[in-house]
Design a protein around this motif. Structure first.
Motif, short mmCIF file in Angstrom:
data_model
loop_
_atom_site.label_atom_id
_atom_site.label_comp_id
_atom_site.label_asym_id
_atom_site.label_seq_id
_atom_site.Cartn_x
_atom_site.Cartn_y
_atom_site.Cartn_z
N ALA A 1 -19.26 27.70 13.82
CA ALA A 1 -17.99 28.39 14.04
C ALA A 1 -17.39 28.84 12.71
O ALA A 1 -16.75 29.89 12.65
N ASP A 2 -17.59 28.08 11.67
CA ASP A 2 -17.11 28.44 10.34
C ASP A 2 -17.98 29.57 9.80
O ASP A 2 -19.14 29.36 9.44
N ALA A 3 -17.43 30.78 9.75
CA ALA A 3 -18.20 31.96 9.33
C ALA A 3 -18.65 31.89 7.88
O ALA A 3 -19.52 32.66 7.47
N ASP A 4 -18.09 30.96 7.10
CA ASP A 4 -18.54 30.80 5.72
C ASP A 4 -19.80 29.96 5.62
O ASP A 4 -20.42 29.90 4.56
N GLN A 5 -20.17 29.29 6.72
CA GLN A 5 -21.39 28.48 6.74
C GLN A 5 -22.57 29.35 7.16
O GLN A 5 -22.44 30.21 8.03
N PRO A 6 -23.73 29.11 6.57
CA PRO A 6 -24.89 29.96 6.90
C PRO A 6 -25.46 29.66 8.29
O PRO A 6 -25.30 28.56 8.83
N LEU A 7 -26.13 30.65 8.84
CA LEU A 7 -26.89 30.46 10.07
C LEU A 7 -28.08 29.57 9.75
O LEU A 7 -28.57 29.57 8.62
N GLU A 8 -28.56 28.84 10.74
CA GLU A 8 -29.70 27.96 10.52
C GLU A 8 -30.74 28.18 11.62
O GLU A 8 -30.40 28.14 12.80
N GLN A 9 -31.98 28.39 11.22
CA GLN A 9 -33.06 28.39 12.19
C GLN A 9 -33.36 26.93 12.51
O GLN A 9 -33.49 26.11 11.60
N ARG A 10 -33.43 26.62 13.80
CA ARG A 10 -33.65 25.23 14.20
C ARG A 10 -34.62 25.15 15.36
O ARG A 10 -34.76 26.09 16.13
N GLU A 11 -35.23 23.98 15.48
CA GLU A 11 -36.05 23.64 16.64
C GLU A 11 -35.25 22.65 17.48
O GLU A 11 -34.65 21.71 16.96
N PHE A 12 -35.24 22.90 18.79
CA PHE A 12 -34.52 22.03 19.72
C PHE A 12 -35.56 21.41 20.66
O PHE A 12 -36.07 22.09 21.55
N ALA A 13 -35.88 20.14 20.40
CA ALA A 13 -36.93 19.46 21.18
C ALA A 13 -36.47 19.13 22.59
O ALA A 13 -37.27 19.13 23.52
N THR A 14 -35.18 18.84 22.74
CA THR A 14 -34.66 18.45 24.06
C THR A 14 -33.33 19.14 24.31
O THR A 14 -32.70 19.67 23.40
N PHE A 15 -32.89 19.05 25.55
CA PHE A 15 -31.57 19.58 25.89
C PHE A 15 -30.49 18.83 25.12
O PHE A 15 -29.47 19.42 24.73
N ASP A 16 -30.70 17.55 24.90
CA ASP A 16 -29.73 16.76 24.13
C ASP A 16 -29.55 17.31 22.71
O ASP A 16 -28.45 17.22 22.15
N ASP A 17 -30.61 17.88 22.15
CA ASP A 17 -30.50 18.50 20.82
C ASP A 17 -29.56 19.71 20.86
O ASP A 17 -28.76 19.92 19.95
N LEU A 18 -29.65 20.50 21.93
CA LEU A 18 -28.74 21.64 22.10
C LEU A 18 -27.30 21.16 22.25
O LEU A 18 -26.38 21.70 21.63
N ALA A 19 -27.11 20.13 23.09
CA ALA A 19 -25.78 19.59 23.31
C ALA A 19 -25.18 19.03 22.02
O ALA A 19 -23.99 19.21 21.75
N ALA A 20 -26.00 18.38 21.21
CA ALA A 20 -25.51 17.83 19.94
C ALA A 20 -25.10 18.96 18.99
O ALA A 20 -24.10 18.83 18.27
N ALA A 21 -25.83 20.06 19.00
CA ALA A 21 -25.52 21.18 18.11
C ALA A 21 -24.16 21.80 18.43
O ALA A 21 -23.47 22.27 17.54
N VAL A 22 -23.78 21.79 19.72
CA VAL A 22 -22.48 22.37 20.12
C VAL A 22 -21.43 21.29 20.34
O VAL A 22 -20.34 21.57 20.80
N ASP A 23 -21.79 20.05 20.03
CA ASP A 23 -20.85 18.93 20.07
C ASP A 23 -20.32 18.62 21.47
O ASP A 23 -19.13 18.45 21.67
N GLY A 24 -21.22 18.55 22.45
CA GLY A 24 -20.78 18.14 23.78
C GLY A 24 -21.47 18.86 24.91
O GLY A 24 -22.54 19.44 24.75
N TRP A 25 -20.82 18.82 26.08
CA TRP A 25 -21.34 19.51 27.26
C TRP A 25 -21.50 20.99 26.95
O TRP A 25 -20.71 21.56 26.21
N THR A 26 -22.50 21.62 27.55
CA THR A 26 -22.77 23.02 27.24
C THR A 26 -22.48 23.95 28.40
O THR A 26 -22.52 23.55 29.57
N THR A 27 -22.21 25.17 28.04
CA THR A 27 -22.17 26.28 28.98
C THR A 27 -22.88 27.43 28.28
O THR A 27 -23.04 27.41 27.05
N THR A 28 -23.34 28.41 29.05
CA THR A 28 -24.11 29.50 28.46
C THR A 28 -23.57 30.86 28.85
O THR A 28 -22.91 31.02 29.87
N VAL A 29 -23.86 31.82 28.00
CA VAL A 29 -23.67 33.23 28.31
C VAL A 29 -24.96 33.94 27.92
O VAL A 29 -25.61 33.57 26.94
N ASP A 30 -25.35 34.91 28.73
CA ASP A 30 -26.60 35.63 28.49
C ASP A 30 -26.33 37.03 27.96
O ASP A 30 -25.42 37.72 28.42
#
Length: 170
Positions: free
Chosen positions: A9-38
């Protein structure tokens, strides 16, 4: 395992290429329950925190402007807050896929972009004289021009070719 891009969210922080092994990894990256937009035209799903607005998470300008640019009906309707993750659209099995290589290149490559506007007066495309250092900056300014100039009906972001070759639209 799915590969994607983490968009803080902090636009001063760089983008990061990441591997997400599980759904929990995605949830951790967004700090909680997730929702999506396509973003169907890009083949991208954006994950954000489902409770982001309730928790008053910070506005994510990069994720929001990307969404607004590629899904026009969302403009002036909603915004994305908190950290975001971009991955590929779900496959036939309903599971996330890797972020398409073309999108990864579009969002991460250090390529200069320009903005073209179509004015209602003549319905011709006009190139803005300003060049932006990356796709993110260009889509933000494309949305600003669309919002602020009354006679602009449409915008598009194009890579700037330093050799003067023809530009392509994105």
């Amino acid at each position: 395992m799915v590969s994607g891009i983490y968009v803080p969210a902090d636009a001063d922080q760089p983008l990061e290429q990441r591997e997400f092994a599980t759904f929990d990894d995605l949830a951790a990256a967004v700090d909680g329950w997730t929702t999506t937009v396509d973003l169907l035209d890009l083949g991208v799903t954006i994950y954000v925190n489902e409770e982001g607005l309730l928790r008053h998470l910070p506005f994510n300008s990069r994720a929001s402007f990307l969404w607004w640019y590629h899904v026009p009906r969302t403009r002036q309707q909603a915004m994305l807050v908190g950290n975001a993750v971009l991955v590929g659209l779900p496959g036939r099995d309903g599971k996330d896929t890797d972020l398409p290589d073309a999108v990864r290149e579009l969002l991460l490559a250090p390529v200069a972009y320009g903005v073209e506007v179509c004015r209602g007066v003549d319905s011709k495309w006009h190139t803005s004289p300003v060049t932006y250092p990356d796709y993110w900056e260009a889509i933000i300014w494309a949305m600003v021009l669309l919002e602020r100039l009354d006679d602009v009906e449409e915008v598009r972001v194009v890579p700037v070719d330093p050799e003067g070759a023809e530009q392509r639209t994105t």
